[in-house]
Write an enzyme that holds these catalytic residues in place. Structure first.
Site, PDB file in Angstrom:
ATOM      1  N   ASP A  92       0.853  -1.175   0.000  1.00  0.00           N
ATOM      2  CA  ASP A  92       0.000   0.000   0.000  1.00  0.00           C
ATOM      3  C   ASP A  92       0.895   1.233   0.000  1.00  0.00           C
ATOM      4  O   ASP A  92       1.980   1.226   0.581  1.00  0.00           O
ATOM      5  CB  ASP A  92      -0.872  -0.046   1.257  1.00  0.00           C
ATOM      6  CG  ASP A  92      -1.988   0.970   1.250  1.00  0.00           C
ATOM      7  OD1 ASP A  92      -1.808   2.042   0.660  1.00  0.00           O
ATOM      8  OD2 ASP A  92      -3.044   0.685   1.841  1.00  0.00           O
ATOM      9  N   ASP A 270      -7.929  -7.240  -0.274  1.00  0.00           N
ATOM     10  CA  ASP A 270      -7.175  -7.341   0.969  1.00  0.00           C
ATOM     11  C   ASP A 270      -8.063  -6.830   2.085  1.00  0.00           C
ATOM     12  O   ASP A 270      -8.931  -5.988   1.866  1.00  0.00           O
ATOM     13  CB  ASP A 270      -5.887  -6.506   0.921  1.00  0.00           C
ATOM     14  CG  ASP A 270      -6.163  -5.030   1.185  1.00  0.00           C
ATOM     15  OD1 ASP A 270      -6.007  -4.585   2.336  1.00  0.00           O
ATOM     16  OD2 ASP A 270      -6.566  -4.310   0.240  1.00  0.00           O
ATOM     17  N   CYS A 308     -15.011 -27.571   7.361  1.00  0.00           N
ATOM     18  CA  CYS A 308     -13.708 -26.967   7.072  1.00  0.00           C
ATOM     19  C   CYS A 308     -12.595 -28.005   7.187  1.00  0.00           C
ATOM     20  O   CYS A 308     -12.484 -28.683   8.212  1.00  0.00           O
ATOM     21  CB  CYS A 308     -13.443 -25.812   8.038  1.00  0.00           C
ATOM     22  SG  CYS A 308     -11.830 -25.023   7.807  1.00  0.00           S
ATOM     23  N   CYS A 310      -9.397 -27.445   7.429  1.00  0.00           N
ATOM     24  CA  CYS A 310      -8.146 -26.878   7.943  1.00  0.00           C
ATOM     25  C   CYS A 310      -7.650 -27.644   9.171  1.00  0.00           C
ATOM     26  O   CYS A 310      -8.422 -28.314   9.861  1.00  0.00           O
ATOM     27  CB  CYS A 310      -8.318 -25.391   8.252  1.00  0.00           C
ATOM     28  SG  CYS A 310      -8.996 -25.001   9.881  1.00  0.00           S
ATOM     29  N   CYS A 313      -9.627 -27.014  12.541  1.00  0.00           N
ATOM     30  CA  CYS A 313     -10.906 -27.702  12.674  1.00  0.00           C
ATOM     31  C   CYS A 313     -10.720 -29.215  12.822  1.00  0.00           C
ATOM     32  O   CYS A 313     -11.543 -29.889  13.448  1.00  0.00           O
ATOM     33  CB  CYS A 313     -11.795 -27.393  11.479  1.00  0.00           C
ATOM     34  SG  CYS A 313     -12.406 -25.685  11.464  1.00  0.00           S
ATOM     35  N   HIS A 339      -7.394 -20.406  11.096  1.00  0.00           N
ATOM     36  CA  HIS A 339      -8.665 -20.864  10.544  1.00  0.00           C
ATOM     37  C   HIS A 339      -9.298 -19.791   9.661  1.00  0.00           C
ATOM     38  O   HIS A 339      -9.777 -20.077   8.558  1.00  0.00           O
ATOM     39  CB  HIS A 339      -9.642 -21.245  11.664  1.00  0.00           C
ATOM     40  CG  HIS A 339     -11.054 -21.382  11.174  1.00  0.00           C
ATOM     41  ND1 HIS A 339     -11.515 -22.502  10.521  1.00  0.00           N
ATOM     42  CD2 HIS A 339     -12.096 -20.488  11.187  1.00  0.00           C
ATOM     43  CE1 HIS A 339     -12.779 -22.314  10.161  1.00  0.00           C
ATOM     44  NE2 HIS A 339     -13.156 -21.100  10.557  1.00  0.00           N
TER      45      HIS A 339
END
Length: 380
Positions: A92, A270, A308, A310, A313, A339
């Site tokens: 940025d 973003d 999920c 991941c 989880c 997560h």
């Protein structure tokens, strides 16, 4: 090696899926960039950010120029080496932070003079200085320096800020090109301004196209105008920008914001939301966000999101995460953030898959209905 090449693989309505090829790697679009403001995605190791599916992260000129300093990072080998991330980084320009965080700002045609929010020291950020800092950091996608004003300001104020931003865009482009070695290997994006005014947005887009950038951002949104107003702007703003270049919606957003913006032709996003929410006990799930501080989770043996895949989880229960969050344990912030980042990146996979299959409308409608529904008694 490819400096910068954007390829559209498939379209569905106004939505596109494709890839940006750069020397440091390929960015699959639509893409979500985790925010690494101060050379770190908070509570995440770089390898875990990559494992979550992120192809690119964001760093910030304003924060890094103040601490530890762009010159120091340059001496230490650049931002990639400094933080241990070897894939693309977008930086940025610092303009938004100057306007929102700094005290006693003074705007002029030269740039913005301001006092640091850290220690009160005085600084000047101009288009040339912003680009110089981003070059010293080793940014792969450099953002032009612009002036942001609230969407509630009078039209003449919005017009003046947009016109100044376009003059600054030309100076940013010239400064980027002056760094020949860096410019030969990296890219620069211009930022469309004009608040919620279609005519001002069109004038801004025309000016940016005349300067010519590698990609184009839609700036000045997600600053309090609300989703309905933002979507109304996105109904026309992305279409004013070149179809063969990436379109980046800065600072967005909530999952439903992202889905709606992808439908309207945005390729890059973003937002601090997944990391900030992770540190404050909020988890994103396919049935809406849940607050792990809530006592209802104290003995809940289920995962954060039953669908999920991941590691969080698969390994820990809501009850354990509730305990960590309520106890203020650092591990709680780490697991919740991991997560949430994986949730966002998996959403991008789902969007890319739906666009490629021509089923985006069906996916988006189903996502919104489920995400806005009841989840364990909590409303999204």
């Amino acid at each position: 090696m490819t400096r910068f090449a954007f390829t559209i693989h498939a379209t569905d309505g106004r939505a596109r899926t494709g890839a940006i090829a750069m020397e440091r790697g390929t960015i699959r679009t639509p893409a979500f960039m985790p925010v690494g403001t101060a050379a770190t995605v908070k509570a995440m190791k770089p390898a875990d950010v990559e494992a979550a599916g992120a192809d690119i992260i964001l760093g910030n000129t304003y924060h890094l120029m103040l601490r530890p300093g762009a010159e120091r990072i340059e001496r230490l080998g650049g931002l990639h080496s400094f933080m241990g991330w070897d894939r693309p980084i977008l930086t940025d320009s610092g303009g938004y932070q100057v306007m929102s965080l700094s005290e006693l700002t003074k705007r002029s045609e030269d740039g913005v003079a301001f006092k640091s929010h850290l220690d009160g020291t005085r600084h000047m950020l101009s288009p040339e200085r912003s680009i110089d800092i981003q070059r010293r950091l080793g940014s792969n996608i450099v953002m032009a320096f612009d002036e942001l004003v609230p969407t509630t300001t009078p039209r003449d104020v919005q017009a003046a800020a947009m016109e100044r931003s376009m003059r600054w865009a030309k100076r940013s482009r010239d400064a980027f090109d002056a760094g020949e070695r860096h410019a030969a290997h990296n890219a620069i994006f211009g930022i469309q301004q004009g608040a919620l005014d279609e005519g001002l947005r069109k004038s801004s887009a025309d000016a940016l196209i005349d300067i010519e950038f590698d990609g184009y951002a839609v700036g000045g949104l997600a600053v309090g105008e609300g989703q309905e107003a933002m979507f109304a702007c996105l109904d026309y703003a992305p279409q004013q920008l070149p179809a063969d270049r990436p379109r980046y919606l800065m600072g967005v957003g909530k999952p439903t914001d992202i889905v709606g913006a992808v439908e309207r032709g945005i390729d890059m996003f973003d937002c601090v939301l997944p990391t900030r929410s992770g540190r404050t006990g909020q988890a994103f799930t396919r049935s809406g966000p849940i607050n792990l501080r809530n006592a209802r989770f104290a003995e809940d043996r289920g995962p954060l999101d039953p669908e999920c895949p991941c590691p969080v989880c698969a390994t820990w229960s809501r009850a354990y995460l509730h305990h960590l969050v309520r106890s203020g344990e650092i591990l709680g912030a780490m697991l919740m953030t991991e997560h949430n980042i994986r949730f966002y990146e998996h959403l991008m996979v789902d969007l890319r898959t739906a666009i490629a299959a021509g089923t985006l409308v069906k996916f988006a409608d189903a996502f919104r209905v489920r995400y806005a529904g009841e989840h364990n008694g909590e409303r999204a």
